[in-house]
Motif scaffolding. Structure first.
Motif, mmCIF file in Angstrom:
data_model
loop_
_atom_site.group_PDB
_atom_site.id
_atom_site.type_symbol
_atom_site.label_atom_id
_atom_site.label_comp_id
_atom_site.label_asym_id
_atom_site.label_seq_id
_atom_site.Cartn_x
_atom_site.Cartn_y
_atom_site.Cartn_z
ATOM 1 N N UNK A 97 0.825 -1.210 0.000
ATOM 2 C CA UNK A 97 0.000 0.000 0.000
ATOM 3 C C UNK A 97 0.856 1.256 0.000
ATOM 4 N N UNK A 98 2.019 1.184 0.675
ATOM 5 C CA UNK A 98 2.917 2.332 0.651
ATOM 6 C C UNK A 98 3.441 2.580 -0.767
ATOM 7 N N UNK A 99 3.737 1.480 -1.479
ATOM 8 C CA UNK A 99 4.173 1.610 -2.869
ATOM 9 C C UNK A 99 3.091 2.223 -3.735
ATOM 10 N N UNK A 100 1.835 1.852 -3.502
ATOM 11 C CA UNK A 100 0.734 2.413 -4.285
ATOM 12 C C UNK A 100 0.507 3.882 -3.953
ATOM 13 N N UNK A 101 0.708 4.229 -2.680
ATOM 14 C CA UNK A 101 0.571 5.629 -2.285
ATOM 15 C C UNK A 101 1.661 6.481 -2.927
ATOM 16 N N UNK A 102 2.884 5.965 -2.957
ATOM 17 C CA UNK A 102 3.976 6.690 -3.607
ATOM 18 C C UNK A 102 3.717 6.838 -5.102
ATOM 19 N N UNK A 103 3.151 5.781 -5.708
ATOM 20 C CA UNK A 103 2.816 5.864 -7.132
ATOM 21 C C UNK A 103 1.767 6.947 -7.368
ATOM 22 N N UNK A 104 0.784 7.004 -6.471
ATOM 23 C CA UNK A 104 -0.275 8.012 -6.603
ATOM 24 C C UNK A 104 0.297 9.415 -6.497
ATOM 25 N N UNK A 105 1.238 9.601 -5.568
ATOM 26 C CA UNK A 105 1.860 10.920 -5.427
ATOM 27 C C UNK A 105 2.707 11.265 -6.639
ATOM 28 N N UNK A 106 3.328 10.233 -7.243
ATOM 29 C CA UNK A 106 4.188 10.474 -8.398
ATOM 30 C C UNK A 106 3.438 10.581 -9.708
ATOM 31 N N UNK A 107 2.113 10.352 -9.693
ATOM 32 C CA UNK A 107 1.309 10.461 -10.912
ATOM 33 C C UNK A 107 0.122 11.378 -10.650
ATOM 34 N N UNK A 108 0.382 12.659 -10.415
ATOM 35 C CA UNK A 108 -0.712 13.585 -10.081
ATOM 36 C C UNK A 108 -1.689 13.801 -11.233
ATOM 37 N N UNK A 109 -1.310 13.381 -12.443
ATOM 38 C CA UNK A 109 -2.230 13.530 -13.582
ATOM 39 C C UNK A 109 -3.377 12.534 -13.550
ATOM 40 N N UNK A 110 -3.276 11.532 -12.610
ATOM 41 C CA UNK A 110 -4.324 10.520 -12.508
ATOM 42 C C UNK A 110 -5.097 10.675 -11.198
#
Length: 304
Positions: A101-114
């Motif tokens: 879940x931490x990896x998914x949260x970091x991905x979400x922060x790194x893809x603000x266009x989504x």
């Protein structure tokens, strides 16, 4: 048997003699010193046997008590050990889930266009293990058909049917899927279609590539953005082999998917993408000369 009866008779006579001597001694203890000595000599072996028997029974009692205590302690230790083992498994599972879940949260922060919504994989059809998954999100969470599904590692697939609280996702491994792909290497940028293949369920293919196209092993493939479902730039996988098709001018590339589909537990659904959707370039309109032989000027707003 006869010897046993003889011993019992001797023992009975000895006991009766001891009782008689004891009675006589009680009536005149100081007058019968000889009898007292005789009683002591005769009674000593009997007392020794009785003492030994009593000691043996006491030891048996103590040993039995110690065994019962050891049994209870051992049982308590086994229960405690099982509880600790289960607690350790729970902690390990929680840590693994937190890491994902931490990896998914970091991905979400790194893809603000989504705009992303996280979902858990709650089911798979054994008959189509590499084709579809069921997730625990639905229309109540804003999920709709054809929404892309991803993980921090790369592309998973798209939503094909949705209900109130669950949805079905079609994986890119499915032979019926088709994803517009692009070689990420700047010198190449070859575009083609990635689709699943029934002969190699975990290895999709990039198909319909010209034999002389600049695609090599190790190339990373990303979504091209064409097709209206997948935004551009999502990692699909890596080229691990190139095969020339027989009797033609085409080849296909075998891919190692970026996502480990055998260990898929959580995914993210792209609700909205602010990434611009690529459009096919407009071609110049073909304008024929009029009757006078002059070429008319195109109307304003029509691209040449």
């Amino acid at each position: 048997m006869r010897l046993f009866h003889r011993k019992m008779a001797i023992l009975l006579v000895a006991v009766l003699l001891v009782l008689w001597l004891a009675s006589s001694l009680a009536q005149g203890r100081y007058k019968f010193a000889f009898m007292e000595k005789t009683i002591t000599v005769v009674l000593a072996p009997v007392q020794s046997v009785v003492s030994n028997v009593g000691f043996t029974f006491r030891n048996i009692g103590l040993s039995t008590g110690e065994l019962m205590t050891a049994y209870r302690d051992n049982k308590a230790l086994r229960i405690e050990n099982e509880n600790l083992r289960q607690s350790n498994l729970n902690v390990t599972e929680i840590m693994a889930e937190n890491a994902r879940l931490r990896g998914m949260l970091e991905y979400k922060k790194g893809a603000p266009q989504f705009d992303l919504v996280t979902a858990a994989v709650v089911g798979r059809d054994p008959g189509s293990w590499t084709s579809t998954i069921i997730i625990n999100r639905g229309t109540a969470d804003g999920i709709a058909k054809d929404m892309p599904v991803v993980t921090p590692q790369g592309l998973v697939g798209s939503v094909v049917s949705v209900y109130a609280n669950v949805a079905k996702v079609n994986l890119i491994l499915d032979p019926r899927s088709a994803v517009g792909a692009l070689v990420q290497r700047p010198e190449s940028r070859v575009a083609a279609i990635v689709e699943g293949h029934s002969a190699t369920p975990l290895a999709p293919r990039m198909v319909n590539i010209a034999r002389d196209a600049d695609v090599i092993k190790g190339d990373k493939l990303i979504t091209s953005g064409f097709g209206g479902i997948y935004p551009k730039g999502i990692l699909i996988g890596e080229v691990v082999d190139l095969v020339n098709e027989e009797g033609g001018l085409l080849k296909y590339a075998v891919l190692n998917p970026a996502v480990d589909f055998d260990r898929l537990e959580e995914v993210s659904i792209i609700l909205r993408s602010r990434e611009p959707i690529p459009t096919l370039p407009l071609t110049n309109p073909i304008i024929s000369p009029d009757a006078s032989g002059k070429t008319p000027v195109p109307a304003q707003g029509v691209r040449q």
